[in-house]
Structures are given as C-alpha cells and as structure tokens.
Scaffold this motif. Structure first.
Motif: not given
Length: 126
Positions: A120-126
């Motif tokens: 989820a964090r990868r998809l949000r770019g974090r």
C-alpha cells in the motif's frame, strides 16, 4: 534466528508423548507448519549460498531480484507456518472453532503487516 527456533520446536513435536494422540487434522496442521518452515529456511539461506557459491563476477541486480523474490516467498511460507502452528496449539488446548479463528486471525495479521502495508505504501509512492 526466529525461523530456525520455530523449526527446532517443530522438530521436537513428534517426539513428545502426546503426539500419537493428535487427530489427523492436527497432524496435517503440524506437517504443513513443518514443511512451510523448512522451505522458508531454504529460501532465506538461498541468497547467501548463491552469493558465496557464484563468486565474482556476477550480476548484482539479478542477484538482488532473486534474493528479494526468495525473501518474499519465505515470508509467504512463514505466514502459512505460523497459522498452522497456531491452529495446532489452539486445537489441542481449546477446540477446532477457536483454532480456526485464531489461525485465521494470525494469517490475516501477518499478511496485512508483511504484504499489505508495504505494498500500500509503495502504491502511494512513499
């Protein structure tokens, strides 16, 4: 180290006095946990073995991609192993309903923590 401790525990279980009295379902849960843990160790040690045996020169990018895939697969196997161990213990201590609920809860928690949150964090770019 934690995976090897789990494996060491699982190795001793069949030699315990009460193992013969386990139900076929509990024996299956034990064997699933045992195999999943063994294969997780194989995958986790795989990168180190690859690096040591391959020697130089090697494609570092390929090695890192391979190691990452092995680590992710090992985490998936550990999710299964943890759920199976929780099922086995809860089924012996309580009953099949509690065991199923507890194992499902552990499986969901591990999956969300180890896979869901990072993805989820990868998809949000974090």
């Amino acid at each position: 180290p934690g995976v090897t401790v789990l494996f060491a525990f699982l190795i001793t279980v069949p030699f315990a006095a009460g193992f013969g009295g386990l139900s076929p379902v509990d024996r299956t849960a034990y064997f699933v946990a045992f195999l999943a843990t063994a294969f997780a160790i194989v995958l986790l040690v795989g990168e180190s073995a690859y690096h040591r045996l391959r020697g130089h020169p090697y494609d570092k990018g390929l090695m890192l991609r391979t190691a990452t895939r092995q680590a992710v697969a090992a985490l998936a196997l550990l999710c299964v192993a943890l759920a199976a161990v929780v099922f086995l213990v809860a089924d012996v201590v309580y009953d099949r309903t509690v065991a199923s609920f507890a194992a499902g809860l552990v499986l969901v928690a591990a999956t969300l923590t180890w896979f869901g949150l990072p993805l989820a964090r990868r998809l949000r770019g974090r």
